[in-house]
Write an enzyme that holds these catalytic residues in place. Structure first.
Site, mmCIF file in Angstrom:
data_model
loop_
_atom_site.group_PDB
_atom_site.id
_atom_site.type_symbol
_atom_site.label_atom_id
_atom_site.label_comp_id
_atom_site.label_asym_id
_atom_site.label_seq_id
_atom_site.Cartn_x
_atom_site.Cartn_y
_atom_site.Cartn_z
ATOM 1 N N ASP A 176 -16.840 -12.015 9.351
ATOM 2 C CA ASP A 176 -15.417 -11.736 9.174
ATOM 3 C C ASP A 176 -14.956 -10.977 10.421
ATOM 4 O O ASP A 176 -15.081 -9.762 10.507
ATOM 5 C CB ASP A 176 -15.194 -10.916 7.901
ATOM 6 C CG ASP A 176 -13.713 -10.586 7.694
ATOM 7 O OD1 ASP A 176 -12.905 -10.836 8.616
ATOM 8 O OD2 ASP A 176 -13.366 -10.063 6.613
ATOM 9 N N LYS A 205 -5.289 -11.642 12.315
ATOM 10 C CA LYS A 205 -4.816 -10.457 13.056
ATOM 11 C C LYS A 205 -4.494 -10.750 14.532
ATOM 12 O O LYS A 205 -3.433 -11.260 14.823
ATOM 13 C CB LYS A 205 -5.805 -9.308 12.887
ATOM 14 C CG LYS A 205 -5.842 -8.828 11.440
ATOM 15 C CD LYS A 205 -6.281 -7.397 11.257
ATOM 16 C CE LYS A 205 -5.971 -6.909 9.866
ATOM 17 N NZ LYS A 205 -7.109 -6.594 9.031
ATOM 18 N N TYR A 212 -14.544 -4.506 3.516
ATOM 19 C CA TYR A 212 -13.181 -4.932 3.176
ATOM 20 C C TYR A 212 -12.951 -6.324 3.756
ATOM 21 O O TYR A 212 -13.130 -6.532 4.955
ATOM 22 C CB TYR A 212 -12.129 -3.965 3.735
ATOM 23 C CG TYR A 212 -10.722 -4.455 3.460
ATOM 24 C CD1 TYR A 212 -10.159 -4.298 2.190
ATOM 25 C CD2 TYR A 212 -9.992 -5.137 4.436
ATOM 26 C CE1 TYR A 212 -8.898 -4.788 1.911
ATOM 27 C CE2 TYR A 212 -8.715 -5.632 4.157
ATOM 28 C CZ TYR A 212 -8.178 -5.449 2.892
ATOM 29 O OH TYR A 212 -6.922 -5.951 2.613
ATOM 30 N N TYR A 235 0.811 -1.218 0.000
ATOM 31 C CA TYR A 235 0.000 0.000 0.000
ATOM 32 C C TYR A 235 0.845 1.268 0.000
ATOM 33 O O TYR A 235 0.553 2.207 0.735
ATOM 34 C CB TYR A 235 -0.955 0.006 1.212
ATOM 35 C CG TYR A 235 -2.173 -0.864 0.976
ATOM 36 C CD1 TYR A 235 -3.237 -0.387 0.220
ATOM 37 C CD2 TYR A 235 -2.231 -2.156 1.464
ATOM 38 C CE1 TYR A 235 -4.344 -1.183 -0.026
ATOM 39 C CE2 TYR A 235 -3.339 -2.969 1.220
ATOM 40 C CZ TYR A 235 -4.396 -2.470 0.475
ATOM 41 O OH TYR A 235 -5.481 -3.258 0.220
HETATM 42 C C1 LIG Z 1 -7.246 -7.110 7.546
HETATM 43 C C2 LIG Z 1 -8.545 -7.732 7.227
HETATM 44 C C3 LIG Z 1 -8.623 -8.818 6.350
HETATM 45 C C4 LIG Z 1 -7.422 -9.348 5.611
HETATM 46 O O1 LIG Z 1 -6.497 -9.905 6.475
HETATM 47 P P1 LIG Z 1 -4.970 -10.075 5.974
HETATM 48 O O2 LIG Z 1 -4.327 -10.857 7.049
HETATM 49 O O3 LIG Z 1 -4.436 -8.689 5.860
HETATM 50 O O4 LIG Z 1 -4.995 -10.782 4.676
HETATM 51 C C5 LIG Z 1 -9.854 -9.410 6.147
HETATM 52 N N1 LIG Z 1 -10.945 -8.948 6.765
HETATM 53 C C6 LIG Z 1 -10.926 -7.906 7.618
HETATM 54 C C7 LIG Z 1 -12.175 -7.472 8.300
HETATM 55 C C8 LIG Z 1 -9.719 -7.256 7.868
HETATM 56 O O5 LIG Z 1 -9.695 -6.213 8.694
#
Ligand SMILES: *Cc1c(COP(=O)(O)O)cnc(C)c1O
Length: 421
Positions: free
Chosen positions: A234, A263, A142, A15
């Site tokens: 998610d 994460k 996202y 990015y």
């Molecule tokens: C960061 C994020 C992703 C992608 O995760 P990466 O480990 O960066 O591939 C997917 N969904 C959400 C809600 C996110 O914040």
């Protein structure tokens, strides 16, 4: 030569417009909420290093567990084999995930956790001989940067060059009192053409820390259930205490069919992804017909080091002190929001759990690429704070161990910035 200079000779950053980007800040070490630079400068990591760090940097408990694991087993193939960290982590996660979650599938990061979730849903219907092609997602969503995850994310500047390669998705607005009946009707109408509805529960991160209420999301989940549309929570950003509960899904009555985690999963130590699912989904892949297998796996699936980092992080997360810290941050954020809410430069302040976002009033362009964004970023960096605005939106998303003193310092610089920019 400094690390920053050597970096510029050989590295392409994520990015980042490499032509105009300033030299990266080289970090030598981390401790609690701080990152310490090559220049000796100490930075408060107010965005938890892209939202992954929850217990602070180089946490001794995680470091010890990872180090122990390294000396006994660094990796083993995960097709046909298993190991203790993977089993213990799966058990530990199923203990705290919504009750209907029954199986854990490992992958490498948030994007792959989403890919796996989508494949589970598409193949569920294909295995039943009743393929459903559509996915419902929210505007401004996202879900990651790989192709499937990009496809179910909102179309934006990030996805523009790839748009013709992305599969079709039905986008709906996030729910509120005024549109909930329309959204419910929209979902019912799409009905049995839809395999899955994917959403970031309560807060859309990359979309700009946009927040919406649990009760209306619950209504949407109920309509999905009526139409046998699988719901994918998610929780890559919201998992592990971010919103004030272990998972944002705990604010809802309707459990999701699938949960994606990454994460905070390893406490921000290393990459690992998890996709959990219900027995119903899992059972649709059980067959004497080998073609009904879920054909997905990565070389490093369930890497023991990553799993042991996640186990150590989970132990820390479940300590009473962690929930106390989360509550402490929530209370402090609230007080700060109350204090500055009438500032003329602020369009809106919003808070969900430990995340607080400040939307700047701007006459001009307020996109992700605005100059205000760059000016704010540089200002905070200069003051020893890592904050990465999303356009005209500044947010604090701190490690839970951040001290009151550091929080006050960040607030004070935001106060200053409001008067400067
Ligand atoms: C960061 C994020 C992703 C992608 O995760 P990466 O480990 O960066 O591939 C997917 N969904 C959400 C809600 C996110 O914040």
């Amino acid at each position: 030569m400094t690390l920053a200079k050597r970096d510029q000779e050989s590295i392409w950053h994520p990015y980042t417009q490499m032509k105009t980007a300033s030299a990266p800040v080289a970090i030598l070490r981390g401790e609690r909420e701080f990152l310490i630079g090559e220049d000796g400068k100490k930075y408060i990591d107010a965005v938890s290093s892209w939202w992954v760090n929850i217990h602070g940097h180089a946490h001794p408990h995680i470091a010890r567990k990872v180090s122990e694991q390294l000396h006994s087993l660094e990796h083993a193939i995960f097709a046909g084999f298993t190991h203790k960290p993977a089993v213990e982590l799966a058990e530990g996660l199923l203990n705290i995930l919504p009750d209907n979650q029954a199986k854990i599938f490992y992958s490498d990061n948030g994007s792959t956790a989403v890919e796996v979730a989508l494949k589970m849903c598409f193949q569920y219907w294909s295995n039943k001989g009743l393929p459903r092609r559509k996915v419902i997602a929210f505007n401004n969503s996202y879900h990651g940067d790989t192709f499937g995850a990009m496809a179910v994310s909102a179309r934006s500047a990030f996805t523009a060059p790839f748009e013709s390669f992305l599969f079709d998705v039905e986008y709906i607005d996030t729910p509120h009192e005024g549109n909930i009946e329309v959204l419910k009707a929209q979902i019912s109408e799409l009905g049995d053409t839809v395999s899955a509805f994917i959403y970031e529960p309560l807060i859309q991160g990359s979309g700009g820390m946009l927040m919406y209420e649990a009760t209306y999301l619950d209504d949407l989940l109920a309509v999905c259930k009526e139409n046998q549309i699988f719901t994918i929570a998610d929780e890559v950003m919201t998992g592990f205490g971010r919103t004030g509960k272990l998972f944002a899904s705990e604010y809802l009555q309707n459990d999701p069919d699938i949960v994606c985690l990454s994460k905070g999963l390893t406490g921000g130590t290393m990459a690992l992804g998890v996709t959990s699912c219900t027995t119903e989904i899992y059972n649709a892949f059980l067959s004497d017909d080998k073609l009904k297998t879920l054909f997905h796996g990565h070389s490093f699936t369930a890497n023991p080091i990553a799993c042991s980092a996640a186990l150590a992080s989970l132990e820390l997360t479940l300590q009473p002190q962690t929930m106390q810290n989360i509550q402490r941050i929530i209370t402090k954020h609230k007080a700060f929001a109350e204090e500055i809410k009438d500032h003329r430069k602020l369009k809106q302040i919003r808070q969900t759990g430990t995340i607080i976002a400040f939307e700047w009033e701007t006459g001009e362009d307020s996109s992700y690429f605005s100059s205000l964004r760059d000016n704010l970023y540089r200002y905070f960096l200069g003051e020893g704070i890592i904050l990465r605005p999303l356009g005209n939106i500044i947010y604090i998303l701190p490690p839970y161990c951040i001290s009151d003193e550091s929080l006050e310092y960040v607030y004070s610089k935001i106060r200053n910035a409001l008067n400067l920019f």
